[in-house]
Design a protein around this motif. Structure first.
Motif, short mmCIF file in Angstrom:
data_model
loop_
_atom_site.label_atom_id
_atom_site.label_comp_id
_atom_site.label_asym_id
_atom_site.label_seq_id
_atom_site.Cartn_x
_atom_site.Cartn_y
_atom_site.Cartn_z
N PHE A 16 9.34 -33.62 7.59
CA PHE A 16 10.24 -32.72 6.86
C PHE A 16 10.70 -33.35 5.55
O PHE A 16 10.81 -32.65 4.53
CB PHE A 16 11.45 -32.34 7.72
CG PHE A 16 11.10 -31.53 8.95
CD1 PHE A 16 9.96 -30.73 9.00
CD2 PHE A 16 11.90 -31.58 10.08
CE1 PHE A 16 9.65 -29.98 10.13
CE2 PHE A 16 11.60 -30.84 11.22
CZ PHE A 16 10.46 -30.05 11.25
N GLU A 75 8.17 -33.06 2.85
CA GLU A 75 8.06 -31.72 2.26
C GLU A 75 9.13 -31.44 1.20
O GLU A 75 9.06 -30.43 0.50
CB GLU A 75 8.18 -30.66 3.37
CG GLU A 75 7.02 -30.70 4.35
CD GLU A 75 7.25 -29.84 5.59
OE1 GLU A 75 8.36 -29.29 5.77
OE2 GLU A 75 6.31 -29.74 6.39
N GLN A 90 18.00 -27.04 9.66
CA GLN A 90 17.34 -25.74 9.85
C GLN A 90 15.88 -25.92 10.23
O GLN A 90 15.36 -25.20 11.09
CB GLN A 90 17.44 -24.90 8.57
CG GLN A 90 18.82 -24.39 8.28
CD GLN A 90 18.93 -23.73 6.92
OE1 GLN A 90 18.05 -23.86 6.07
NE2 GLN A 90 20.04 -23.03 6.69
N LYS A 91 15.20 -26.88 9.61
CA LYS A 91 13.80 -27.13 9.94
C LYS A 91 13.65 -27.57 11.39
O LYS A 91 12.74 -27.13 12.09
CB LYS A 91 13.19 -28.17 8.99
CG LYS A 91 12.94 -27.64 7.60
CD LYS A 91 12.33 -28.71 6.71
CE LYS A 91 12.06 -28.21 5.33
NZ LYS A 91 10.70 -27.78 5.12
N GLN A 146 14.24 -24.47 13.58
CA GLN A 146 13.06 -23.61 13.56
C GLN A 146 11.94 -24.21 14.39
O GLN A 146 11.26 -23.50 15.13
CB GLN A 146 12.57 -23.40 12.12
CG GLN A 146 13.45 -22.53 11.29
CD GLN A 146 13.04 -22.49 9.82
OE1 GLN A 146 12.22 -23.29 9.38
NE2 GLN A 146 13.63 -21.58 9.07
N TYR A 147 11.76 -25.50 14.30
CA TYR A 147 10.70 -26.17 15.07
C TYR A 147 10.98 -26.04 16.57
O TYR A 147 10.07 -25.75 17.34
CB TYR A 147 10.61 -27.64 14.68
CG TYR A 147 9.59 -28.40 15.49
CD1 TYR A 147 8.25 -28.34 15.15
CD2 TYR A 147 9.97 -29.13 16.60
CE1 TYR A 147 7.29 -29.02 15.90
CE2 TYR A 147 9.03 -29.81 17.36
CZ TYR A 147 7.70 -29.75 17.01
OH TYR A 147 6.76 -30.40 17.78
#
Length: 169
Positions: A113, A116, A161-162, A165-166
């Motif tokens: 993450f 990114e 948030q990532k 979501q994962y």
């Protein structure tokens, strides 16, 4: 300063702070050979600016600043080159040093993450995770402490948030 003394002093500083150089290089390069090149480029730039080192800053601050600037410039050059030459493959960066407490997957995800994020955000998180104070981070990246705090808060929300979501996906 005589040449031998300067060389010895420089080598001692680099040796004492080599972890910073490798940490920054690992954060900006996925490929092992590219990382080696980046480490060399960082060391060359450190050598070139060694005479201009400002003693009011810690060596680690000075090294972070140069390493991040070199890495960001290299990353941008490489990104432009890959845009012209084709798509970037989506491999995940794995560090050799893995946690022994069963959190390897979380650490790998966090690394992915962070990889990114945009260049500045990545630099901020690298320094934050290295437990640098907001003041030190501000000095290294050249923004105000308030801006550092705001950006890190936003980045933490993005990373959270990532992860959410994962875990849902």
């Amino acid at each position: 300063m005589n040449s031998t003394y300067k060389s010895d002093q420089f080598l001692a500083v680099v040796q004492a702070n080599k972890g910073i150089i490798y940490k920054v290089a690992n954060s900006y390069c996925k490929d092992a050979e590219d990382r080696k090149d980046l480490v060399q480029e960082i060391i060359v730039q450190l050598w070139k600016s060694f005479d201009n080192y400002n003693e009011r800053f810690a060596y680690s601050t000075w090294i972070y600043k140069i390493a991040l600037n070199v890495s960001i410039s290299s990353f941008r050059r490489e990104s432009r080159r890959k845009e012209v030459n084709g798509p970037i493959t989506d491999s995940i960066l794995f560090f050799e040093d893995q946690s022994e407490d069963g959190r390897e997957e979380e650490i790998s995800l966090l690394q992915k993450f962070i990889q990114e994020l945009r260049e500045l955000e990545r630099a901020l998180m690298l320094l934050y995770l290295d437990e640098k104070s907001y003041k030190e981070i501000a000095e290294i990246v050249g923004i105000s402490e308030t801006n550092v705090a705001t950006k890190i808060s936003r980045i933490k929300k993005i990373l959270k948030q990532k992860f959410e979501q994962y875990n849902r996906g």
